[in-house]
Every structure is written in structure tokens, then in C-alpha cells.
Design a protein around this motif. Sequence first.
Motif, short mmCIF file in Angstrom:
data_model
loop_
_atom_site.label_atom_id
_atom_site.label_comp_id
_atom_site.label_asym_id
_atom_site.label_seq_id
_atom_site.Cartn_x
_atom_site.Cartn_y
_atom_site.Cartn_z
N THR A 89 0.82 -1.21 0.00
CA THR A 89 0.00 0.00 0.00
C THR A 89 0.86 1.26 0.00
O THR A 89 0.34 2.36 -0.08
CB THR A 89 -0.90 0.04 1.25
OG1 THR A 89 -0.05 0.12 2.42
CG2 THR A 89 -1.77 -1.20 1.34
N PHE A 91 2.68 1.75 2.68
CA PHE A 91 2.87 1.87 4.12
C PHE A 91 3.13 0.49 4.70
O PHE A 91 2.70 -0.53 4.14
CB PHE A 91 1.63 2.46 4.79
CG PHE A 91 1.28 3.86 4.38
CD1 PHE A 91 1.70 4.94 5.14
CD2 PHE A 91 0.53 4.11 3.22
CE1 PHE A 91 1.38 6.24 4.77
CE2 PHE A 91 0.21 5.40 2.85
CZ PHE A 91 0.64 6.47 3.62
N GLY A 95 1.59 1.83 9.61
CA GLY A 95 1.23 3.08 8.97
C GLY A 95 2.42 3.97 8.65
O GLY A 95 2.25 5.18 8.45
N PHE A 97 5.36 5.34 6.22
CA PHE A 97 5.55 5.50 4.77
C PHE A 97 6.87 4.87 4.35
O PHE A 97 7.93 5.16 4.90
CB PHE A 97 5.54 6.98 4.41
CG PHE A 97 5.39 7.27 2.95
CD1 PHE A 97 4.13 7.32 2.37
CD2 PHE A 97 6.50 7.49 2.14
CE1 PHE A 97 3.98 7.58 1.01
CE2 PHE A 97 6.37 7.76 0.79
CZ PHE A 97 5.10 7.80 0.22
N TYR A 197 -2.06 7.04 -4.10
CA TYR A 197 -2.09 7.61 -2.75
C TYR A 197 -3.21 8.64 -2.67
O TYR A 197 -3.37 9.48 -3.57
CB TYR A 197 -0.75 8.28 -2.43
CG TYR A 197 0.40 7.31 -2.35
CD1 TYR A 197 0.71 6.64 -1.16
CD2 TYR A 197 1.18 7.03 -3.47
CE1 TYR A 197 1.76 5.74 -1.10
CE2 TYR A 197 2.23 6.13 -3.41
CZ TYR A 197 2.52 5.49 -2.23
OH TYR A 197 3.56 4.59 -2.17
N ASN A 219 -3.77 6.76 4.87
CA ASN A 219 -3.45 5.34 4.76
C ASN A 219 -4.72 4.54 5.00
O ASN A 219 -5.03 4.15 6.12
CB ASN A 219 -2.37 4.97 5.78
CG ASN A 219 -2.02 3.50 5.76
OD1 ASN A 219 -2.24 2.82 4.78
ND2 ASN A 219 -1.49 3.00 6.87
#
Length: 260
Positions: A89, A91, A95, A97, A197, A219
Motif C-alpha cells: 500500500t 505503508f 502506517g 511511509f 495515494y 493510509n
Amino acid sequence: MRWGVYGDSPENLDGLVSISKDGGKTWEWELVNEFVDYPSQNGGHKGNSASFIDPTFIQGGDGTVYMMADAWPAGTGIWGTGGASCESTGFDENGIFLISRGKAGAIAGLDADQYTYYCDAAAKQTFSVDGAQVELVPIKDKDGALTGSWVDAYFDLYTVADGAASRTVVKQHETGKDIHANVFYSQSEWKAYPTCYIWLVKGTPTQDGIDWGEPSILNVKRKDDQPFTGICPGRGLVVPLQGGGERIMFQIYESKQGGN
């Protein structure tokens, strides 16, 4: 704003806002979400560009303007590279980055195992850069060691050495001009995972227009079954809550792995 052609991402697309101060008789516009890896001007197809697409707006009861858009790293889009990937994702499970250290001038790779670096928001510091105070977040390796590269809220890159920060500079496609490097750009060796994103910017209306704040990335994507999750074009919704307050809502659309 679609510069030159009408195609979706990957393309040279930016987020433009128009404001009228006289009831719609005249309008003024500004670029709020802008990637400058390519010049923001007409010039045909730019399939390696980073892009903003499908912006949507709503104004809350306190006057705050919410602008959301889909932000795609260079060369990626729902119909191309990254659009069908479920590997990451962007992440980790906490969570945080993620970042990879790739090849400058290349599109980011899809192998999630390459993304062993991360942005440590808990270690944010303020530096003086070109006479302005800028909050920066360090990029660290998997062992938590500093790499010397940092990012701001826009994911523009900086180099920090001996306690001093300076902008990391790369060359703009086509013009060769010096531009601020960004983890969404192919020119940078530091790269965000190539997926969609959800990019949020809040603005405060003033007599002169809208004072836009720094962006944040939400996120919300599930890695296991959402290759693509993005904001729908249109507008959001304000829902009053019982007992006071309100909920700001935005519509999304998504794909499922192996289907539409």
C-alpha cells in the motif's frame, strides 16, 4: 489540469483551483497540487510523469475547504504500472511511509521487498533552508540509521549534513532546469511505492482567496484485496452529527484483485 492531452494517469496532470470573488463573473486560478518533474505546460503525452487526478472538494461548517485527489508516482496509473499491484500500500503495518533506494531516471519497482527504507515521522526536526523554517522527516534504513536524506510534507527531498539542510536538486524532464527532487519523481533515487495515494489538503478561506495548508496522505488501502483505491471525481459530503459536530465524507472507487 491536463497538460496537452486528455489521458488519465500516467500523464502530466496537476490540481487546479478556480476562485470567484464577484459571484462568478470573473475567476482566478492557482495550482494547488503540482508535480514539476515535467514543466506544467502543454506539450503532448508524458507517460513517465507523476500526476494528480480526480480532485474532489467540500467545505465544512466552519468554512474549512477540503481538497482530495489521487496522487500517482511517476509512470504509474490505474491502467498501467502499479494499477493492479497488491504487494504494498506504500505503508507498513504500523502506517509508516515506505521508501526504496532505486535508480535515478527509472520508474519505481513493484517488488515490495525493495522498500526497506522508511520515513520516520516521530523524528521530525525543523531546519532553516533558504531563510525559511522547514519541518523535515528523516529517511532511515531498516535498522533505523539515518541516510542523510529527508523529506518535507510534500515529499520533496533534502540533504542534511553537519546539522544543515539543503534542497536535493534534479533536472526537469525536457527543459533540463534544476528542480526540487521528490520521491514521486523518476529523477530521484529515493522512490515511493508505485500505487495510488489519497492526498488531502485543507484550506482556510480569506479575503484574498484560500490559504492552503500542507498535504497529508491517508493510509486507508487494504493490501490484500485492493490493487487500486482512489477518490472519485465530484464533491464530498458534510453530514451533521447528533449532538453537534459533523462528519466530512468522500466517495471512493476501487478495484478487487482478479476483477473489476
